[in-house]
Design a protein around this motif. Structure first.
Motif, PDB file in Angstrom:
ATOM      1  N   TYR A 223       0.835  -1.203   0.000  1.00  0.00           N
ATOM      2  CA  TYR A 223       0.000   0.000   0.000  1.00  0.00           C
ATOM      3  C   TYR A 223       0.871   1.255   0.000  1.00  0.00           C
ATOM      4  CZ  TYR A 223      -3.497   3.301   1.931  1.00  0.00           C
ATOM      5  OH  TYR A 223      -4.332   4.357   2.158  1.00  0.00           O
ATOM      6  N   GLU A 249      -2.997  -4.046  -3.464  1.00  0.00           N
ATOM      7  CA  GLU A 249      -2.548  -3.169  -2.378  1.00  0.00           C
ATOM      8  C   GLU A 249      -1.957  -1.875  -2.930  1.00  0.00           C
ATOM      9  OE1 GLU A 249      -0.482  -4.397   1.026  1.00  0.00           O
ATOM     10  OE2 GLU A 249      -1.356  -6.402   1.074  1.00  0.00           O
ATOM     11  N   GLY A 253      -3.365   2.131  -2.552  1.00  0.00           N
ATOM     12  CA  GLY A 253      -2.530   3.276  -2.208  1.00  0.00           C
ATOM     13  C   GLY A 253      -2.675   4.395  -3.220  1.00  0.00           C
TER      14      GLY A 253
END
Length: 336
Positions: A223, A249, A253
């Motif tokens: 992330y 992930e 982000g």
């Protein structure tokens, strides 16, 4: 061991440790009813004498083999879903599974043999050349799920069609009208990341869409990579209108980095991921992503490990399962 040297027996170990052969046998088979100090002394002698337990001769091991499953780092959604596939397949086949974090302890492979393990499954490659050497000496077969590096010839592996996945995700963004598409991926040396990135580049080249400097950025499958990488991309003089992320992930982000800059997804920035973990379905907006059949990959790894543990040959040195683009609400045509 020298060609004519006598193989160390349980009786030899028992005599050196000052215990019964039955006690040594309990340590070799991972039984719990042995005093801790006795167990340590016996294990030290087993290691010193290079003793390998003949686990393949035990009727109990043949009927109910135990497979060690190792992963590195935190138990993320990707790992959890592959583990689910492994455990389900083990339940169907009557095998047992022990899940652990990868260990750098000395003699770790011999300890696994002593505990009755028949094979090792690694979720992503967590083993060094030294690990592979010890595994080979111990006779434990290794199956790697979605390897980060080109597998050693002694290693069997299970993965997905990463290049095709990267190609389909990028073609989807191009079909929506995007031309300024960036790729934000995982480690540059990871073969799965390279394949996804090459799929992205192939689609861009086929469409005649340029890839400006700074539009391809490696990182980690985290992330935080999405947050930091997207902040840099969105700060360019000509920022992308779409980002293809190397996993879910990273994609989440990117979505958060866009929100922090006041950009709406997908109205002002389209985002696509890779894996189709539960995170993609729970994201806001739900994430367009490339589905890796994670549970099926786990099941294939378990079946391969069992076949190797029984002394059979695997159907293939490397198994690749098909990916599939799943279109959700995080992608749309670019702003006019």
């Amino acid at each position: 061991m020298r060609p004519n040297a006598r193989r160390t027996t349980l009786a030899d170990i028992a005599q050196a440790a000052g215990v019964s052969v039955a006690t040594v046998s309990k340590v070799v088979n991972g039984r719990g009813d042995v005093a801790p100090h006795t167990r340590v002394r016996v294990q030290e002698l087993l290691h010193r004498h290079d003793y390998l337990a003949p686990v393949f001769r035990h009727t109990e091991a043949v009927e109910s083999p135990t497979i060690e499953v190792q992963f590195k780092g935190s138990l993320k959604s990707y790992v959890a879903e592959t583990l689910e596939g492994i455990v389900d397949a083990a339940a169907e086949s009557g095998a047992a599974v022990v899940v652990s974090k990868a260990s750098g302890a000395p003699h770790w492979a011999r300890d696994l043999v002593s505990a009755g393990r028949r094979a090792v499954i690694a979720v992503t490659s967590v083993h060094t050349a030294a690990h592979l050497k010890e595994l080979a000496r111990s006779g434990l077969p290794l199956v790697v799920l979605d390897p980060l590096h080109l597998p050693d010839s002694r290693v069997h592996s299970v993965g997905a069609t990463n290049f095709a996945g990267g190609l389909s995700a990028t073609r989807h963004l191009l079909s929506l009208g995007h031309r300024r598409i960036a790729y934000l991926g995982g480690p540059a040396e990871a073969i799965c990341n390279q394949a996804r990135m090459h799929g992205y580049r192939a689609a861009m080249e086929a469409e005649g869409a340029p890839v400006p400097d700074g539009y391809v950025r490696p990182g980690e499958f985290t992330y935080e990579t999405g947050l930091a990488g997207a902040a840099e991309l969105l700060g360019l003089d000509r920022p992308p209108t779409a980002v293809f992320a190397g996993n879910d992930e990273i994609a989440l982000g990117v979505v958060e980095a866009a929100r922090a800059r006041g950009l709406r997804v997908p109205e002002e920035l389209s985002v696509a991921g890779f894996d189709d973990t539960s995170l993609a379905r729970m994201a806001s907006p739900p994430l367009t992503t490339v589905r890796q059949p994670l549970r099926e990959m786990g099941a294939a790894a378990l079946r391969t490990a069992l076949r190797l543990a029984s002394g059979e040959k695997a159907e293939s040195h490397h198994i690749e399962l098909a990916t599939e683009l799943v279109v959700r609400a995080s992608t749309a045509p670019p702003p006019s």
